[in-house]
Write an enzyme that holds these catalytic residues in place. Structure first.
Site, short mmCIF file in Angstrom:
data_model
loop_
_atom_site.label_atom_id
_atom_site.label_comp_id
_atom_site.label_asym_id
_atom_site.label_seq_id
_atom_site.Cartn_x
_atom_site.Cartn_y
_atom_site.Cartn_z
N GLU A 9 38.12 34.57 34.15
CA GLU A 9 38.11 35.86 34.89
C GLU A 9 38.45 36.99 33.85
O GLU A 9 39.62 37.15 33.37
CB GLU A 9 38.82 35.99 36.00
CG GLU A 9 38.87 37.30 36.61
CD GLU A 9 40.10 37.48 37.72
OE1 GLU A 9 40.27 38.87 37.74
OE2 GLU A 9 40.36 36.60 38.23
N ARG B 259 39.42 45.97 32.38
CA ARG B 259 40.95 46.86 32.30
C ARG B 259 40.73 47.46 30.99
O ARG B 259 41.47 48.53 30.44
CB ARG B 259 42.19 46.01 32.23
CG ARG B 259 42.40 45.48 33.59
CD ARG B 259 43.82 44.75 33.66
NE ARG B 259 44.29 43.96 34.81
CZ ARG B 259 44.91 42.94 34.84
NH1 ARG B 259 45.91 43.02 33.88
NH2 ARG B 259 44.85 42.10 35.96
N LYS C 26 41.64 37.18 47.57
CA LYS C 26 42.69 37.07 46.61
C LYS C 26 43.76 37.69 47.31
O LYS C 26 43.80 38.79 47.60
CB LYS C 26 42.13 37.76 45.47
CG LYS C 26 43.32 38.22 44.35
CD LYS C 26 42.62 39.23 43.34
CE LYS C 26 43.82 39.52 42.12
NZ LYS C 26 42.82 40.34 41.14
#
Length: 231
Positions: free
Chosen positions: A58, A62, A146
């Site tokens: 993943e 960012r 999540k």
């Protein structure tokens, strides 16, 4: 796949893609959360993960180079299940899918983000922290979420508490999870996998210590397999 009564129907093509991705994640049981600045590090980290037995990554949105990193991994390592994390708006959904992301992860729950992912036919695992978040996710036809930030909102105790009223839901706890704490999470039947960065720590990436990433990854794979056998 369990769908809550009243939830919007999931198109067949999305259901098949989601099932494939979630089955793969359920086998590996660990999702490495990777932060890189560009394609070279993205590919190098992913190769190190694969060498350790973990063909999933993943790559978080960012950094400015995250999209290019996803694209490079998708192009050069097509057998890897590469996803985009920290997806928080529709533009990022579009960019991640265009780059070749095969699944999306978000730190929170946005109807617009989830619906755009559905339009693209790409599975998404949104972040939740409360029962209200979970109900909203169920209303969108989701059955895997999540739990974030897991360590801050109660850890394994939170997983147990939230799993009780939502027995058909599966969690991917992420945030504050380490090699030491991962086994307790993975021992929970409601936990599909855990997300973590301990095997891909930013200091290791900065140092180009791919061997240590591979070593930690191999340990994580063994840990996940052993815990899964004991559930």
């Amino acid at each position: 796949m369990t769908i809550t009564p009243g939830a919007p129907p999931v198109p067949d093509h999305l259901s098949a893609a989601r099932d494939f991705v979630l089955d793969a994640i359920g086998i590996t049981r660990v999702v490495p959360v990777v932060v890189v600045d560009g394609p070279d590090d993205g590919v190098a980290v992913t190769r190190a993960l694969v060498a350790g037995g973990l063909p999933v990554a993943e790559i978080t949105f960012r950094t400015a180079g995250a999209r290019d990193a996803v694209a490079a991994v998708a192009d050069q390592l097509p057998d890897v299940l590469v996803g985009a994390g920290t997806v928080v708006n529709v533009k990022q959904v579009d960019a991640a899918v265009a780059a070749g992301a095969r699944f999306l992860v978000s730190p929170g729950l946005s109807r617009a983000v989830v619906e755009r992912a559905h339009e693209h036919g790409v599975p998404i695992v949104p972040g939740v922290a409360t029962p209200s978040d979970i109900i909203a996710a169920l209303d969108l036809g989701l059955d895997v979420v999540k739990l974030f930030p897991a360590g801050v909102i109660g850890g394994v105790a939170a997983v147990k508490a939230l799993a009780a009223p939502f027995p058909d839901l599966r969690f991917v706890p992420t945030g504050g999870i380490s090699a030491a704490s991962a086994p307790e999470y993975l021992a929970q039947r409601s936990v599909l996998a855990v997300g973590g960065s301990w095997m891909v720590d930013k200091s290791l990436i900065a140092a180009g210590d791919w061997a240590e990433i591979t070593r930690r990854t191999a340990e994580a794979v063994t840990l996940a397999q052993t815990t899964g056998e004991n559930r």
